[in-house]
Design a protein around this motif. Structure first.
Motif, mmCIF file in Angstrom:
data_model
loop_
_atom_site.group_PDB
_atom_site.id
_atom_site.type_symbol
_atom_site.label_atom_id
_atom_site.label_comp_id
_atom_site.label_asym_id
_atom_site.label_seq_id
_atom_site.Cartn_x
_atom_site.Cartn_y
_atom_site.Cartn_z
ATOM 1 N N GLU A 2 -5.065 10.889 -6.060
ATOM 2 C CA GLU A 2 -5.201 10.177 -4.788
ATOM 3 C C GLU A 2 -4.423 8.856 -4.824
ATOM 4 O O GLU A 2 -4.316 8.208 -5.867
ATOM 5 C CB GLU A 2 -6.680 9.879 -4.513
ATOM 6 C CG GLU A 2 -7.532 11.113 -4.284
ATOM 7 C CD GLU A 2 -7.295 11.741 -2.923
ATOM 8 O OE1 GLU A 2 -6.836 11.029 -2.008
ATOM 9 O OE2 GLU A 2 -7.575 12.943 -2.780
ATOM 10 N N ALA A 3 -3.886 8.467 -3.680
ATOM 11 C CA ALA A 3 -3.167 7.198 -3.585
ATOM 12 C C ALA A 3 -4.099 6.037 -3.897
ATOM 13 O O ALA A 3 -5.258 6.021 -3.476
ATOM 14 C CB ALA A 3 -2.575 7.043 -2.193
ATOM 15 N N ILE A 4 -3.581 5.075 -4.642
ATOM 16 C CA ILE A 4 -4.417 3.937 -5.025
ATOM 17 C C ILE A 4 -4.301 2.785 -4.027
ATOM 18 O O ILE A 4 -4.986 1.776 -4.165
ATOM 19 C CB ILE A 4 -4.090 3.450 -6.445
ATOM 20 C CG1 ILE A 4 -2.674 2.886 -6.531
ATOM 21 C CG2 ILE A 4 -4.279 4.576 -7.445
ATOM 22 C CD1 ILE A 4 -2.309 2.345 -7.900
ATOM 23 N N GLY A 5 -3.419 2.939 -3.022
ATOM 24 C CA GLY A 5 -3.266 1.876 -2.036
ATOM 25 C C GLY A 5 -2.631 0.641 -2.620
ATOM 26 O O GLY A 5 -2.909 -0.476 -2.187
ATOM 27 N N GLY A 6 -1.785 0.823 -3.608
ATOM 28 C CA GLY A 6 -1.162 -0.300 -4.288
ATOM 29 C C GLY A 6 -0.379 0.193 -5.487
ATOM 30 O O GLY A 6 0.216 1.276 -5.458
ATOM 31 N N MET B 49 2.133 3.502 -11.691
ATOM 32 C CA MET B 49 1.328 4.430 -10.901
ATOM 33 C C MET B 49 1.106 3.911 -9.485
ATOM 34 O O MET B 49 0.816 2.737 -9.290
ATOM 35 C CB MET B 49 -0.037 4.650 -11.559
ATOM 36 C CG MET B 49 0.005 5.341 -12.903
ATOM 37 S SD MET B 49 -1.671 5.567 -13.564
ATOM 38 C CE MET B 49 -2.045 3.907 -14.061
ATOM 39 N N THR B 50 1.241 4.800 -8.529
ATOM 40 C CA THR B 50 0.785 4.542 -7.167
ATOM 41 C C THR B 50 -0.251 5.588 -6.745
ATOM 42 O O THR B 50 -0.785 5.525 -5.650
ATOM 43 C CB THR B 50 1.952 4.539 -6.169
ATOM 44 O OG1 THR B 50 2.666 5.780 -6.268
ATOM 45 C CG2 THR B 50 2.892 3.382 -6.450
ATOM 46 N N LYS B 51 -0.490 6.543 -7.645
ATOM 47 C CA LYS B 51 -1.555 7.529 -7.466
ATOM 48 C C LYS B 51 -2.390 7.563 -8.736
ATOM 49 O O LYS B 51 -1.870 7.389 -9.841
ATOM 50 C CB LYS B 51 -0.983 8.920 -7.171
ATOM 51 C CG LYS B 51 -0.276 9.015 -5.835
ATOM 52 C CD LYS B 51 0.184 10.441 -5.545
ATOM 53 C CE LYS B 51 0.846 10.524 -4.178
ATOM 54 N NZ LYS B 51 1.296 11.909 -3.863
ATOM 55 N N ALA B 52 -3.698 7.767 -8.572
ATOM 56 C CA ALA B 52 -4.596 7.788 -9.728
ATOM 57 C C ALA B 52 -4.385 9.058 -10.537
ATOM 58 O O ALA B 52 -4.223 10.150 -9.980
ATOM 59 C CB ALA B 52 -6.046 7.692 -9.269
ATOM 60 N N SER B 53 -4.413 8.924 -11.850
ATOM 61 C CA SER B 53 -4.176 10.071 -12.722
ATOM 62 C C SER B 53 -5.327 11.073 -12.674
ATOM 63 O O SER B 53 -5.131 12.256 -12.912
ATOM 64 C CB SER B 53 -3.986 9.592 -14.168
ATOM 65 O OG SER B 53 -5.131 8.872 -14.623
ATOM 66 N N ALA C 220 0.824 -1.223 0.000
ATOM 67 C CA ALA C 220 0.000 0.000 0.000
ATOM 68 C C ALA C 220 0.848 1.259 0.000
ATOM 69 O O ALA C 220 0.371 2.331 -0.390
ATOM 70 C CB ALA C 220 -0.925 -0.004 1.216
ATOM 71 N N ALA C 221 2.126 1.134 0.422
ATOM 72 C CA ALA C 221 2.984 2.315 0.545
ATOM 73 C C ALA C 221 4.047 2.398 -0.552
ATOM 74 O O ALA C 221 4.942 3.239 -0.477
ATOM 75 C CB ALA C 221 3.663 2.310 1.908
ATOM 76 N N LEU C 222 3.958 1.558 -1.579
ATOM 77 C CA LEU C 222 4.972 1.561 -2.639
ATOM 78 C C LEU C 222 4.986 2.880 -3.407
ATOM 79 O O LEU C 222 3.969 3.577 -3.496
ATOM 80 C CB LEU C 222 4.704 0.420 -3.625
ATOM 81 C CG LEU C 222 5.023 -1.011 -3.176
ATOM 82 C CD1 LEU C 222 4.637 -1.991 -4.281
ATOM 83 C CD2 LEU C 222 6.485 -1.173 -2.805
ATOM 84 N N SER C 223 6.153 3.189 -3.974
ATOM 85 C CA SER C 223 6.285 4.313 -4.895
ATOM 86 C C SER C 223 6.714 3.757 -6.247
ATOM 87 O O SER C 223 7.232 2.625 -6.334
ATOM 88 C CB SER C 223 7.336 5.316 -4.396
ATOM 89 O OG SER C 223 8.638 4.773 -4.534
ATOM 90 N N PRO C 224 6.530 4.500 -7.336
ATOM 91 C CA PRO C 224 6.967 4.005 -8.650
ATOM 92 C C PRO C 224 8.435 3.610 -8.682
ATOM 93 O O PRO C 224 8.825 2.688 -9.410
ATOM 94 C CB PRO C 224 6.670 5.187 -9.579
ATOM 95 C CG PRO C 224 5.521 5.893 -8.928
ATOM 96 C CD PRO C 224 5.787 5.777 -7.454
ATOM 97 N N ALA C 225 9.261 4.262 -7.891
ATOM 98 C CA ALA C 225 10.690 3.964 -7.884
ATOM 99 C C ALA C 225 10.986 2.567 -7.345
ATOM 100 O O ALA C 225 12.081 2.029 -7.575
ATOM 101 C CB ALA C 225 11.428 5.004 -7.053
ATOM 102 N N ASP C 226 10.023 1.968 -6.630
ATOM 103 C CA ASP C 226 10.241 0.634 -6.090
ATOM 104 C C ASP C 226 10.154 -0.453 -7.153
ATOM 105 O O ASP C 226 10.504 -1.605 -6.902
ATOM 106 C CB ASP C 226 9.215 0.332 -4.983
ATOM 107 C CG ASP C 226 9.422 1.188 -3.753
ATOM 108 O OD1 ASP C 226 10.584 1.324 -3.333
ATOM 109 O OD2 ASP C 226 8.436 1.726 -3.215
#
Length: 545
Positions: free
Chosen positions: A490-494, A482-486, A461-467
């Motif tokens: 908002e964070a997508i929780g995944g 993506m980890t945030k909706a375009s 749930a806390a991942l970033s694209p860099a991961d």
């Protein structure tokens, strides 16, 4: 797949109602167990009294918390309350009413003392707030399509749709505090007093009589579309007959049974009774009725609170929810001249990318948001989003003049839209979707689960694209991570990973030690399987890193 999936429930499959209701009154939650605390998911707090997760203590505390929350927000108009047909909904309704009335809340209950679909409550809130300065809100007593042993309760603020996370977090935190304090701060009156002081509202008439503002019911009637409607024993049971009578539609209610055990239901894919109108197993009766020379042009079903839709056509059987969303969008934006050219299309990020292609073909703007219908509320409310839909068969759209109809999912609305599509085009919605695949391609879509413990789910749930270190997915370059909706940031929780012809999204389960992998490919089922396999590797590497 359970060996009896799609087969009629047996006596041993049915919930013991006496035990269920007894546990509601008698069992006290263990607040040291996270599963027995108040937790608001995307659709409110849900659980079973048999598990200590939905008992009188929870509802006393949640109702008190709602009363305090609305007061803190300056909400002083009426609160509209509805309930569905689950066994726990009636006692939870009584408890909620007792607490709200004790707190001086002006509560509006159904004038017919009947069951109330979720969209009828959203409609009532918005209709009131359109012309009144004293803003209204609402409470829904429903666990939606969950099994008969479950109960549920959710709060809808004056925007008419599901409450945002700020509101639900505050309500849940205060409710848990109240339970831990022995419920000493909960106000309560007797049910007789609460019922006598509550106001009355005709949800059914207000909703059904307003349907022509959002659908072309004259067209459906004049075309003579033959409709079969199955409420699946839910809150729409009294509504479909009135829709037929008041608007003179050729609509037959094929099942009007109400049984809190749902003894008439076929078992779902996992062997449980679940009123999931998007499941071929749960909808087996209606699917069978439509095979072999059906008397109906279209048939449909709803879940227990009628916020979801299941569309069955003679040529295609039960439509995949993603397919119907795409067909509905293509139809609506070609047949709603009252909607402005800048009105967008909303979808959740785990819904089919066929929608992306349809929207691009329409020349419309796509608003992709995280899972949860609450993310569509602002756009539907101000008319900037014409349609909002999610892959789990929940959607709503604007009135014909481009103003808001409901900001919660509306299963009745989407079902009737299938009849309007049939009436105007002479085609079923499944035939309309087949035409879209001729133009845009035919995607393969599926959801699977993969194991993950609590720590891994938190990490996901806390991942970033860099991961994510992978450069390709199933033989294609990755074009977006993506980890945030375009659509709203908002964070997508995944995590969502996209290529030119495929994508996958991974999200942690809120109730099980798994994470969910949604995936889709326009290159066929074999490529989809490859995407799913590599998705596990990508997520595993990211979690390990």
């Amino acid at each position: 797949m359970h060996p009896r999936a799609g087969q009629q429930a047996r006596p041993e499959d049915l919930v013991d109602l006496d035990a269920l209701l007894g546990a509601y009154d008698q069992r006290r939650p263990d607040m040291g167990d996270p599963a027995q605390r108040v937790v608001f998911g995307t659709s409110g707090h849900r659980g079973s009294s048999l598990d200590g997760a939905f008992n009188e203590s929870h509802i006393l505390a949640i109702a008190q918390s709602v009363a305090e929350y609305r007061a803190s927000q300056g909400i002083d108009g009426p609160l509209f309350i509805g309930r569905d047909t689950h066994g726990l909904s009636e006692p939870a309704f009584r408890t909620t009413l007792e607490v709200l009335i004790a707190n001086g809340v002006e509560v509006m209950i159904d004038s017919r003392d009947g069951f109330t679909p979720t969209p009828a409550v959203s409609h009532a809130i918005l209709t009131h707030n359109r012309t009144n300065s004293r803003q209204a809100d609402g409470v829904l007593i429903t666990p939606s399509h969950n099994p008969p042993r479950d109960g549920g309760i959710k709060y809808n603020p004056p925007s008419g749709g599901p409450a945002g996370s700020d509101a639900t977090a505050a309500i849940a935190a205060r409710a848990n505090q109240l339970i831990e304090g022995g419920l000493a701060d909960v106000k309560r009156v007797s049910f007789d007093k609460a019922q006598a002081e509550a106001g009355r509202f005709d949800f059914l008439s207000a909703y059904i009589d307003d349907l022509p503002s959002v659908l072309d019911l004259d067209l459906i009637r004049d075309a003579g579309v033959r409709i079969g409607a199955d409420p699946l024993g839910g809150a729409a049971v009294a509504y479909w007959g009135e829709v037929a009578n008041r608007h003179r539609l050729n609509l037959t209610v094929v099942n009007d049974a109400v049984d809190p055990r749902w003894a008439f239901m076929p078992l779902d894919a996992d062997g449980k009774i679940r009123m999931d109108c998007s499941s071929p197993s749960a909808m087996a009766n209606l699917i069978g009725m439509m095979q072999g020379g059906s008397a109906y042009d279209v048939a449909f079903g709803n879940d227990a609170d009628a916020d979801r839709h299941g569309i069955v056509t003679p040529d295609g059987g039960l439509m995949n929810p993603n397919h119907f969303l795409a067909a509905a969008i293509a139809y609506l934006f070609a047949n709603r001249p009252g909607w402005g050219a800048d009105v967008a299309v909303g979808k959740t990020l785990v819904s089919s990318s066929m929608i992306d292609r349809v929207v691009a073909g329409l020349g419309r703007r796509l608003l992709e948001v995280p899972v949860g219908f609450k993310h569509f509320v602002p756009g539907l409310l101000d008319g900037s989003v014409g349609f909002g839909g999610e892959e789990s068969a929940g959607a709503s759209f604007l009135r014909r003049d481009g103003s808001v109809w409901s900001t919660d999912k509306d299963g009745l609305l989407l079902c009737l839209l299938a009849a309007e599509i049939q009436a105007r085009t002479g085609q079923s919605a499944s035939q309309l979707y087949a035409g879209l695949t001729d133009r845009y391609g035919a995607p393969a879509y599926a959801r699977i689960d993969a194991p993950a413990d609590r720590a891994q789910k938190a990490r996901l749930a806390a991942l970033s694209p860099a991961d994510v270190t992978a450069q390709t997915l199933a033989g294609q370059p990755i074009v977006d991570i993506m980890t945030k909706a375009s659509g709203n940031g908002e964070a997508i929780g995944g995590l969502k990973v996209v290529t030119a012809d495929a994508w996958f999204a991974a999200r942690p389960s809120g109730t099980e030690d798994v994470y969910k992998i949604y995936a889709e490919s326009f290159l066929g089922p074999d490529h989809l399987a490859q995407v799913q396999g590599e998705a596990k590797q990508v997520v595993g590497a990211a979690l390990a890193g």
